[in-house]
Design a protein around this motif. Sequence first.
Motif, PDB file in Angstrom:
ATOM      1  N   HIS A 131      13.919  18.174  -8.865  1.00 61.12           N
ATOM      2  CA  HIS A 131      14.511  19.375  -8.266  1.00 61.12           C
ATOM      3  C   HIS A 131      13.648  20.602  -8.545  1.00 61.12           C
ATOM      4  N   GLU A 132      13.156  20.699  -9.789  1.00 62.94           N
ATOM      5  CA  GLU A 132      12.342  21.862 -10.136  1.00 62.94           C
ATOM      6  C   GLU A 132      10.998  21.817  -9.430  1.00 62.94           C
ATOM      7  N   ILE A 133      10.447  20.614  -9.271  1.00 65.54           N
ATOM      8  CA  ILE A 133       9.185  20.493  -8.529  1.00 65.54           C
ATOM      9  C   ILE A 133       9.391  20.999  -7.108  1.00 65.54           C
ATOM     10  N   GLN A 134      10.517  20.613  -6.508  1.00 62.78           N
ATOM     11  CA  GLN A 134      10.807  21.068  -5.152  1.00 62.78           C
ATOM     12  C   GLN A 134      11.046  22.577  -5.118  1.00 62.78           C
ATOM     13  N   SER A 135      11.567  23.131  -6.222  1.00 61.90           N
ATOM     14  CA  SER A 135      11.809  24.573  -6.252  1.00 61.90           C
ATOM     15  C   SER A 135      10.511  25.363  -6.164  1.00 61.90           C
ATOM     16  N   LEU A 136       9.390  24.713  -6.502  1.00 61.44           N
ATOM     17  CA  LEU A 136       8.085  25.376  -6.362  1.00 61.44           C
ATOM     18  C   LEU A 136       7.805  25.744  -4.913  1.00 61.44           C
ATOM     19  N   LEU A 137       8.439  25.023  -3.987  1.00 65.30           N
ATOM     20  CA  LEU A 137       8.233  25.313  -2.572  1.00 65.30           C
ATOM     21  C   LEU A 137       8.935  26.607  -2.169  1.00 65.30           C
ATOM     22  N   ASP A 138       9.846  27.070  -3.009  1.00 67.39           N
ATOM     23  CA  ASP A 138      10.564  28.323  -2.758  1.00 67.39           C
ATOM     24  C   ASP A 138       9.829  29.444  -3.480  1.00 67.39           C
ATOM     25  N   ARG A 139       9.184  30.298  -2.729  1.00 63.05           N
ATOM     26  CA  ARG A 139       8.343  31.329  -3.351  1.00 63.05           C
ATOM     27  C   ARG A 139       9.138  32.327  -4.182  1.00 63.05           C
ATOM     28  N   GLY A 446       2.202  14.191  -5.296  1.00 61.68           N
ATOM     29  CA  GLY A 446       1.472  14.090  -6.558  1.00 61.68           C
ATOM     30  C   GLY A 446       0.755  15.377  -6.897  1.00 61.68           C
ATOM     31  N   GLU A 447       0.199  16.040  -5.881  1.00 64.13           N
ATOM     32  CA  GLU A 447      -0.480  17.316  -6.119  1.00 64.13           C
ATOM     33  C   GLU A 447       0.530  18.387  -6.559  1.00 64.13           C
ATOM     34  N   LEU A 448       1.679  18.385  -5.923  1.00 67.37           N
ATOM     35  CA  LEU A 448       2.711  19.351  -6.289  1.00 67.37           C
ATOM     36  C   LEU A 448       3.179  19.120  -7.726  1.00 67.37           C
ATOM     37  N   SER A 449       3.323  17.854  -8.120  1.00 70.76           N
ATOM     38  CA  SER A 449       3.720  17.533  -9.499  1.00 70.76           C
ATOM     39  C   SER A 449       2.686  18.042 -10.492  1.00 70.76           C
ATOM     40  N   ARG A 450       1.412  17.909 -10.128  1.00 69.87           N
ATOM     41  CA  ARG A 450       0.351  18.361 -11.031  1.00 69.87           C
ATOM     42  C   ARG A 450       0.301  19.884 -11.142  1.00 69.87           C
ATOM     43  N   VAL A 451       0.580  20.559 -10.017  1.00 68.63           N
ATOM     44  CA  VAL A 451       0.640  22.027 -10.073  1.00 68.63           C
ATOM     45  C   VAL A 451       1.753  22.460 -11.017  1.00 68.63           C
ATOM     46  N   MET A 452       2.923  21.813 -10.910  1.00 67.08           N
ATOM     47  CA  MET A 452       4.039  22.152 -11.784  1.00 67.08           C
ATOM     48  C   MET A 452       3.691  21.852 -13.241  1.00 67.08           C
ATOM     49  N   LEU A 453       3.046  20.722 -13.497  1.00 62.56           N
ATOM     50  CA  LEU A 453       2.672  20.370 -14.862  1.00 62.56           C
ATOM     51  C   LEU A 453       1.675  21.387 -15.424  1.00 62.56           C
ATOM     52  N   ALA A 454       0.747  21.824 -14.582  1.00 62.55           N
ATOM     53  CA  ALA A 454      -0.223  22.833 -15.014  1.00 62.55           C
ATOM     54  C   ALA A 454       0.490  24.136 -15.388  1.00 62.55           C
ATOM     55  N   ILE A 455       1.486  24.522 -14.557  1.00 63.75           N
ATOM     56  CA  ILE A 455       2.247  25.737 -14.831  1.00 63.75           C
ATOM     57  C   ILE A 455       3.017  25.602 -16.140  1.00 63.75           C
ATOM     58  N   LYS A 456       3.684  24.450 -16.297  1.00 66.50           N
ATOM     59  CA  LYS A 456       4.451  24.207 -17.528  1.00 66.50           C
ATOM     60  C   LYS A 456       3.538  24.247 -18.753  1.00 66.50           C
ATOM     61  N   TYR A 457       2.341  23.694 -18.592  1.00 71.53           N
ATOM     62  CA  TYR A 457       1.416  23.609 -19.726  1.00 71.53           C
ATOM     63  C   TYR A 457       0.971  24.996 -20.184  1.00 71.53           C
ATOM     64  N   VAL A 458       0.565  25.833 -19.230  1.00 73.17           N
ATOM     65  CA  VAL A 458       0.058  27.153 -19.636  1.00 73.17           C
ATOM     66  C   VAL A 458       1.195  28.044 -20.142  1.00 73.17           C
ATOM     67  N   ILE A 459       2.410  27.847 -19.605  1.00 73.03           N
ATOM     68  CA  ILE A 459       3.542  28.645 -20.076  1.00 73.03           C
ATOM     69  C   ILE A 459       3.972  28.179 -21.462  1.00 73.03           C
ATOM     70  N   ALA A 460       3.913  26.856 -21.687  1.00 76.36           N
ATOM     71  CA  ALA A 460       4.334  26.308 -22.989  1.00 76.36           C
ATOM     72  C   ALA A 460       3.512  26.880 -24.131  1.00 76.36           C
ATOM     73  N   LYS A 461       2.282  27.269 -23.854  1.00 76.54           N
ATOM     74  CA  LYS A 461       1.411  27.803 -24.898  1.00 76.54           C
ATOM     75  C   LYS A 461       1.842  29.195 -25.354  1.00 76.54           C
ATOM     76  N   VAL A 462       2.565  29.900 -24.493  1.00 78.76           N
ATOM     77  CA  VAL A 462       2.996  31.263 -24.857  1.00 78.76           C
ATOM     78  C   VAL A 462       4.508  31.352 -25.042  1.00 78.76           C
ATOM     79  N   ASP A 463       5.222  30.357 -24.545  1.00 72.28           N
ATOM     80  CA  ASP A 463       6.679  30.352 -24.611  1.00 72.28           C
ATOM     81  C   ASP A 463       7.132  29.806 -25.967  1.00 72.28           C
TER      82      ASP A 463
END
Length: 573
Positions: A131-139, A446-463
């Motif tokens: 669901h959250e991956i799909q939410s990436l489609l909502d700007r 798969g590309e969308l999943s990787r974009v979300m994982l990349a976002i989660k990764y960089v946010i996790a470092k500061v969150d």
Amino acid sequence: MLLGLIIKNLAIAKNVEISFDRNLIVITGETGAGKTIIMNAIALACGENTNTDIIRTGEESATIEASFFIGENQKLKSILEGYSLYDGEDVLVISRTISKTKSKVIVNGHLVSLKQLGEIGRNLIDMHGQHEIQSLLDRSTHLKYLDKFGGDKILQLKEIVISDIAEYRKLIQTLKELIEKDSKFRQEREFINYEIAELEKANLKDGEEEELEAEYKLLSNAKELISTLESVQESLSSGDFSVIKGLNTSITLLQKVSDYSNDIKSLKERLESNLIDIKEISRDLANFYGSIVVDPERLSYLENRLDEISKLKLKYKKSIRELINYLSELKESVRSFNEISEEIEEIQKKKNELEAKIRKEVLELSKMRFEVAKEFERQIENELKDLAMENAKFIVKIYQVEDPDGLNIDGKSYKLFYDGIDACEFLISPNPPHDFKPLASIASGGELSRVMLAIKYVIAKVDDIPVLAFDEVDSGIGGKTGEKVAEKLFEISKYRQVICITHLPQIASLPAEHFVVEKIVKDNETMLNVKKLNEYERINEIARMISGSNITDTTIKQVKELMGRWKSENSRY
């Protein structure tokens, strides 16, 4: 860190207990085995909304209990202290019961609201599913990711902006309502002022009508009254045959014989007393008719005044007392509406002052977002390269929307959102030539999943959220890309707890605590079974993931190679 989970009567999970001992948890199982129930239970324990449909068939309620180690999470401890839920211990216990009658949430032994649980949960765990991956489609969701990456500096200012804008909108609404009231009053003012003038001129007094009617009755019958009362007075005191003269004669006669009998003496005394009363009555009658003045002007005034009162009562359909009260109400209305005008001025002043404050704040917030966006773009591109999207380019588009009814800044009017003036959209170009398009244009899941994982990764470092839960982050991913995703999850687990449901052997082979989920039937009941695997069982489970039921020596060797590559990693396990 999530320490343990107890699930009772949630869907097919009748009674499931799981203990977590590591920072990296993988959960596997056949498709449809019920792995998502584990994630749903975690989400419910952290405040996600639900309904009673999730209760196991035949049961009245479902219960989820989760325990967390909160350690150095000062922000969470501060939230708990605000709700008087922190007892000094580093273990937080949440119990939530979803019932067909009455649901409840208990945190550290205290009953709390679902809203409070939601705030606590948002600071405990970050859920990542399809669901959250799909939410990436909502700007409209993109700005929250950018702000999270910006850290406390942006988030603190954002909270101030959200609060100020909410207050600003309340002032605008109040101002609108007051202006409408004032406008309505202005339309009614002439009529209200007319009624006030009419009633003030009438100068009505409580009890006046009764007094006037009594006087009018007297004066309108003055001649008859004077003639009649004069005749009565004369019959009492004038002439040889008056009552007073007759009584005097009778008293004189009784005086002569009063010594013969006490009864006669008593009768004489009674006549003397009556004589006194009659003399006083005669005198009062003379005074009364003597005071009556036949005054045509006064009579005319009384007639006119009573007519005026009668017309007012008929016009307003109110009594004198009600008319007096109505006049007070009209005057109070005028005072009230005069106060509205003053209130409009006061609120307009507050609105202008707050607007100036917001203008300064949103410009500062927008500036910070633009600055953060560049670093966010750089880090996302680096992570995408690590996730086998070597040629991908990623940009953050921040823009404002012009709105004639918006916030005026330097001569232009911009739409004011709940959190500032900025709209945000992530644009990507997976491959050259770099024609940047919205994420919705990415054909590959798969590309969308990787974009979300990349976002989660960089946010996790500061969150500072301690737990990240991934439900099938590997959707649409396999082969070498799967290895890259596994490496990224492993990296995150070095500073956050990672819980991951996966179908990929590359992820399942991580140096993790491994659980397998099975759907079993026992005594004609379908139940969820969750089992922690030892190394031997892990090898067989990952082999099943690779080749299904056809497990060969080659498959086992392949699994051991997958697991072996992590032994050289410098990890805490």
